[in-house]
Enzyme design. Structure first.
Site, PDB file in Angstrom:
ATOM      1  N   ASP A  45      76.309  89.840  15.308  1.00  0.00           N
ATOM      2  CA  ASP A  45      75.870  88.720  14.462  1.00  0.00           C
ATOM      3  C   ASP A  45      75.558  89.189  13.042  1.00  0.00           C
ATOM      4  OD1 ASP A  45      75.785  87.609  17.054  1.00  0.00           O
ATOM      5  OD2 ASP A  45      73.618  87.923  17.204  1.00  0.00           O
ATOM      6  N   GLU A 217      78.278  78.184  17.478  1.00  0.00           N
ATOM      7  CA  GLU A 217      77.134  78.928  16.953  1.00  0.00           C
ATOM      8  C   GLU A 217      77.542  79.744  15.732  1.00  0.00           C
ATOM      9  OE1 GLU A 217      76.088  81.141  20.428  1.00  0.00           O
ATOM     10  OE2 GLU A 217      77.608  82.694  20.084  1.00  0.00           O
TER      11      GLU A 217
END
Length: 338
Positions: A45, A217
């Site tokens: 991420d 996401e």
């Protein structure tokens, strides 16, 4: 005869001496320096923040996500190091701000002469601040943003009118991307602006649910020529089909129209499993880059490897421009310890 004999001994001595010298040349300054060892970067991420001529990279620590967030710096996006002045390399560490576990998906931004880090902990979103992009990021009052549901993956976007928007994921009926306007001190949202942006669908975007899970996401947003581009990831991150697409809107609150050519980043064009959940940013030359993670190997997911790939927008007739990556620019990131 004696003179000739002594002269011969002298010649033999000089030749032997020269041979020894040529076999052991004089040392060059720095010759004994230990070779620099580059290490694989394992940050999932990931996000890149550019400030003052330096790139700062943060991400989810797959080795131990309960400690906090490491920071790496670079001047050229090629040579990365863990900078001095951190807490053992951490820009934010457990105990200095909200959260005790699950430190995921940070993002750093600059406002009001301060550096802020929006991040996930305990499946809630918090925002800490610092005087430096290397931290320490702290909260005087250790609290999360108020919310009626669990929420993760924050991305703060500043529009040209100065308003700040929090794009994030709410864990309700799967993972769905929402947006809301932040209040002026970044301690909460303006609840009346909370709007759903993106959810996984199978009819028009079948790539989003190949693993069965309803997951969208990792939002990141830019504004270009009056339009808003929302880049996002879909599928479970453990799936080899985890990938990236984007949607376009004329408003930061939507509605959003997904690009029909999605996904734009996938195992099909990068040849690596599970590429996704990154951050689109411009480098010092104004070129677009997407920092992301990929699976550890063809058979192992974690710890995920950090990588960068370049991309560009091209005119696509009327309306939104088209964004494409250049797979040839894909590179996994390494770093060195100072």
């Amino acid at each position: 005869m004696l003179k000739q004999y002594l002269f011969g001994l002298l010649v033999i001595f000089l030749v032997g001496s020269c041979a020894k010298k040529s076999a052991t040349p004089p040392k060059v300054k720095g010759q004994d320096t230990v070779a620099v060892v580059k290490k694989q970067m394992y940050q999932a991420d990931p996000t890149v923040f550019y400030h003052g001529g330096t790139y700062y990279l943060y991400g989810t620590n797959d080795v131990n996500a309960d400690i906090g967030f490491l920071v790496y710096t670079s001047k050229d996006m090629k040579n990365w190091t863990i900078p001095p002045g951190t807490k053992n390399g951490y820009a934010l560490i457990n105990g200095d701000s909200y959260g005790t576990a699950g430190f995921w998906a940070p993002q750093v931004f600059y406002a009001n002469n301060k550096f802020y880090m929006a991040y996930t902990a305990n499946e809630n979103i918090a925002i800490a601040q610092s005087d430096s992009p290397v931290g320490p990021f702290v909260q005087t009052v250790k609290q999360a943003l108020p919310a009626t549901a669990k929420q993760i993956d924050p991305f703060v976007f500043f529009d040209t009118d100065g308003k700040a928007y929090l794009y994030h994921v709410r864990l309700q009926n799967g993972n769905r991307i929402y947006v809301a306007e932040l209040n002026e001190d970044y301690t909460g949202i303006k609840a009346n602006t909370l709007t759903e942006c993106i959810t996984a669908v199978t009819n028009s975007q079948p790539w989003e649910k190949t693993a069965g899970a309803s997951v969208t996401e990792g939002p990141t947003v830019i504004k270009r020529n009056g339009l808003y581009y929302l880049f996002y990831s879909a599928n479970d991150f453990r799936s080899v089909d985890y990938a990236v697409g984007y949607a376009v809107s004329s408003s930061p609150l939507g509605p959003w129209v997904k690009y029909t050519g999605n996904p734009i980043i996938s195992k099909a064009n990068l040849k690596y499993n599970g590429p996704g959940h990154g951050d689109l940013f411009t480098d010092a030359n104004g070129n677009f880059n997407y920092v992301l993670h990929v699976h550890n190997s063809a058979t192992v997911v974690i710890p995920r490897k950090t990588a960068i790939v370049s991309g560009k927008f091209t005119a696509n007739g009327a309306g939104a421009d088209k964004f494409e990556i250049d797979p040839a620019t894909f590179k996994q990131l390494t770093y060195t310890d100072k």
